[in-house]
Design a protein around this motif. Sequence first.
Motif, PDB file in Angstrom:
ATOM      1  N   ASP A   4       7.909   6.100  -0.654  1.00  0.00           N
ATOM      2  CA  ASP A   4       6.819   5.729  -1.571  1.00  0.00           C
ATOM      3  C   ASP A   4       7.111   4.396  -2.269  1.00  0.00           C
ATOM      4  O   ASP A   4       6.203   3.601  -2.525  1.00  0.00           O
ATOM      5  CB  ASP A   4       6.648   6.784  -2.681  1.00  0.00           C
ATOM      6  CG  ASP A   4       6.125   8.076  -2.111  1.00  0.00           C
ATOM      7  OD1 ASP A   4       5.700   8.075  -0.948  1.00  0.00           O
ATOM      8  OD2 ASP A   4       6.163   9.078  -2.851  1.00  0.00           O
TER       9      ASP A   4
ATOM     10  N   GLN B 223       6.580   1.635   0.202  1.00  0.00           N
ATOM     11  CA  GLN B 223       5.153   1.406   0.401  1.00  0.00           C
ATOM     12  C   GLN B 223       4.535   0.658  -0.786  1.00  0.00           C
ATOM     13  O   GLN B 223       3.733  -0.262  -0.614  1.00  0.00           O
ATOM     14  CB  GLN B 223       4.464   2.770   0.601  1.00  0.00           C
ATOM     15  CG  GLN B 223       3.125   2.703   1.306  1.00  0.00           C
ATOM     16  CD  GLN B 223       3.202   1.965   2.637  1.00  0.00           C
ATOM     17  OE1 GLN B 223       4.053   2.267   3.461  1.00  0.00           O
ATOM     18  NE2 GLN B 223       2.352   0.958   2.841  1.00  0.00           N
ATOM     19  N   ALA B 224       4.960   1.037  -1.991  1.00  0.00           N
ATOM     20  CA  ALA B 224       4.394   0.399  -3.198  1.00  0.00           C
ATOM     21  C   ALA B 224       4.714  -1.095  -3.211  1.00  0.00           C
ATOM     22  O   ALA B 224       3.859  -1.915  -3.571  1.00  0.00           O
ATOM     23  CB  ALA B 224       4.956   1.070  -4.449  1.00  0.00           C
TER      24      ALA B 224
ATOM     25  N   ALA C 156       5.415  -2.883  -0.498  1.00  0.00           N
ATOM     26  CA  ALA C 156       4.697  -3.483   0.630  1.00  0.00           C
ATOM     27  C   ALA C 156       3.231  -3.716   0.287  1.00  0.00           C
ATOM     28  O   ALA C 156       2.624  -4.707   0.713  1.00  0.00           O
ATOM     29  CB  ALA C 156       4.821  -2.582   1.857  1.00  0.00           C
ATOM     30  N   ASP C 157       2.652  -2.823  -0.511  1.00  0.00           N
ATOM     31  CA  ASP C 157       1.219  -2.903  -0.828  1.00  0.00           C
ATOM     32  C   ASP C 157       0.884  -3.926  -1.912  1.00  0.00           C
ATOM     33  O   ASP C 157      -0.277  -4.276  -2.083  1.00  0.00           O
ATOM     34  CB  ASP C 157       0.712  -1.533  -1.339  1.00  0.00           C
ATOM     35  CG  ASP C 157       0.614  -0.533  -0.205  1.00  0.00           C
ATOM     36  OD1 ASP C 157       0.680  -0.966   0.965  1.00  0.00           O
ATOM     37  OD2 ASP C 157       0.496   0.675  -0.490  1.00  0.00           O
ATOM     38  N   CYS C 158       1.869  -4.358  -2.686  1.00  0.00           N
ATOM     39  CA  CYS C 158       1.522  -5.226  -3.825  1.00  0.00           C
ATOM     40  C   CYS C 158       1.458  -6.693  -3.397  1.00  0.00           C
ATOM     41  O   CYS C 158       2.034  -7.092  -2.381  1.00  0.00           O
ATOM     42  CB  CYS C 158       2.537  -5.059  -4.960  1.00  0.00           C
ATOM     43  SG  CYS C 158       4.046  -6.000  -4.738  1.00  0.00           S
ATOM     44  N   ASP C 159       0.723  -7.480  -4.173  1.00  0.00           N
ATOM     45  CA  ASP C 159       0.705  -8.927  -3.876  1.00  0.00           C
ATOM     46  C   ASP C 159       1.531  -9.701  -4.905  1.00  0.00           C
ATOM     47  O   ASP C 159       1.715 -10.895  -4.773  1.00  0.00           O
ATOM     48  CB  ASP C 159      -0.738  -9.450  -3.826  1.00  0.00           C
ATOM     49  CG  ASP C 159      -1.485  -9.272  -5.131  1.00  0.00           C
ATOM     50  OD1 ASP C 159      -0.901  -8.715  -6.089  1.00  0.00           O
ATOM     51  OD2 ASP C 159      -2.657  -9.687  -5.207  1.00  0.00           O
TER      52      ASP C 159
ATOM     53  N   LYS D 175      -3.372  -6.938  -6.716  1.00  0.00           N
ATOM     54  CA  LYS D 175      -2.615  -5.704  -6.464  1.00  0.00           C
ATOM     55  C   LYS D 175      -1.221  -5.812  -7.096  1.00  0.00           C
ATOM     56  O   LYS D 175      -0.222  -5.978  -6.378  1.00  0.00           O
ATOM     57  CB  LYS D 175      -2.510  -5.474  -4.953  1.00  0.00           C
ATOM     58  CG  LYS D 175      -3.852  -5.114  -4.317  1.00  0.00           C
ATOM     59  CD  LYS D 175      -3.725  -4.815  -2.858  1.00  0.00           C
ATOM     60  CE  LYS D 175      -3.553  -6.090  -2.051  1.00  0.00           C
ATOM     61  NZ  LYS D 175      -3.372  -5.893  -0.626  1.00  0.00           N
TER      62      LYS D 175
ATOM     63  N   LYS E  71       0.291   0.530 -10.519  1.00  0.00           N
ATOM     64  CA  LYS E  71       1.494   1.293 -10.161  1.00  0.00           C
ATOM     65  C   LYS E  71       2.712   0.755 -10.921  1.00  0.00           C
ATOM     66  O   LYS E  71       2.832  -0.455 -11.148  1.00  0.00           O
ATOM     67  CB  LYS E  71       1.772   1.160  -8.657  1.00  0.00           C
ATOM     68  CG  LYS E  71       0.704   1.814  -7.796  1.00  0.00           C
ATOM     69  CD  LYS E  71       0.934   3.311  -7.728  1.00  0.00           C
ATOM     70  CE  LYS E  71       0.084   4.005  -6.698  1.00  0.00           C
ATOM     71  NZ  LYS E  71      -1.069   4.711  -7.264  1.00  0.00           N
TER      72      LYS E  71
ATOM     73  N   LYS F 266       9.217  -6.140   6.053  1.00  0.00           N
ATOM     74  CA  LYS F 266       8.268  -7.189   6.444  1.00  0.00           C
ATOM     75  C   LYS F 266       8.663  -7.866   7.755  1.00  0.00           C
ATOM     76  O   LYS F 266       7.992  -8.791   8.204  1.00  0.00           O
ATOM     77  CB  LYS F 266       8.260  -8.288   5.366  1.00  0.00           C
ATOM     78  CG  LYS F 266       7.490  -7.923   4.103  1.00  0.00           C
ATOM     79  CD  LYS F 266       7.740  -8.967   3.036  1.00  0.00           C
ATOM     80  CE  LYS F 266       6.516  -9.791   2.732  1.00  0.00           C
ATOM     81  NZ  LYS F 266       6.733 -10.701   1.589  1.00  0.00           N
TER      82      LYS F 266
END
Length: 357
Positions: free
Chosen positions: A39, A42-43, A45-48, A95, A123, A177
Amino acid sequence: EKGTYPHFMLKEIDEQPFVMRRIIQEYQDDQDNIKLDEDVRQAVADCDRIYIIAAGTSYHAGLIGKEFLEKIAQVPTEVHIASEFSYNMPLLSEKPLFVFISQSGETADLRSVLVEVNKLGHKALTITNVQGSTLSRESHYTLLLHAGPEIAVASTKAYTAQMAVLAILAVDTAQAKGLTLDFDPMKELGIVANAIEALCDQNEKLEQVAKDYLSTTRNCFFIGRGLDYHVGLEGALKLKEISYIQAEGFAGGELKHGTIALIEEGTPVIALATQEHVNSSIRSNVSEVVTRGANACIISLEGLEREGDEIILPSVHTLLAPLVSVVPMQLISYYAALHRDCDVDKPRNLAKSVTVE
Ligand code: M6R
């Protein structure tokens, strides 16, 4: 318990190699890959953009963490002082991921930002030494420091642990990445552990530095560039909180814009020179202050030394140099406080955990 140590702070400084090795164990799986909660992976990886929120020493670890996250993982990262964030909230990216760094996990200034972040629905990841702490409970994800209890008010092993965990997070993100890395983080952290051990064995030399430079002074300056500048800020905080010497960290290139006016005959200046690309420039800054009467002590990395009387740190990966270069500063501060008869473990006006805003 302190065991045979006169103070918790000295014990905790000495524990740092052990803490490094425990972090390696905790964050490595049987195949020697980084072990991280899916998790969390993923968090990130998902953020910008990552927004690091912290206070005091943890803020200084955040400054180094930003370098790791940007240089190793190419994730844009901002670092904010928790108590300032509510008034100076930057324009957030689409994000954002908030990373709260806190040894205790109880700092009220961070908690009030976390409450706001939760209201906004973003998050939050907490990096803390205390499982089940308030910040850990109230954020979505937690990474533990595994540093063991830190009793001395002056934070030491938690700071090096914070940087180690941030380095692991950065490397894991880079690997996720598909970025190519030219180093094995766990091997490099093992080298850091050995280097800290070697330094802790040389504490007589650092005690002498404290006596020579700091036994009667009113002030002391720390200078460095890049990562060394950030470590200088931490060196200055350590010194002021336990020895009450007025200490400040400056970026080497900024001296000429004002602060060099503070240098007088005998002013102690501790210069960090662990980064090859700025080695010549920081040494020019040392010459500038020495010409004006400063009493300069240079801390350099093996291979970068230029004078015979420098404190030379064992060679480690350049990005991880802060984990090692802070140790002489912790020890110098410790001995300065000791020689000035200060209460090392419980400095005046300070509490271990700051639960008021
Ligand atoms: O528990 P935290 O890491 O959130 O604490 C933050 C600061 O209060 C703390 O680092 C403080 O600056 C220490 N006394 C530094 O040695």
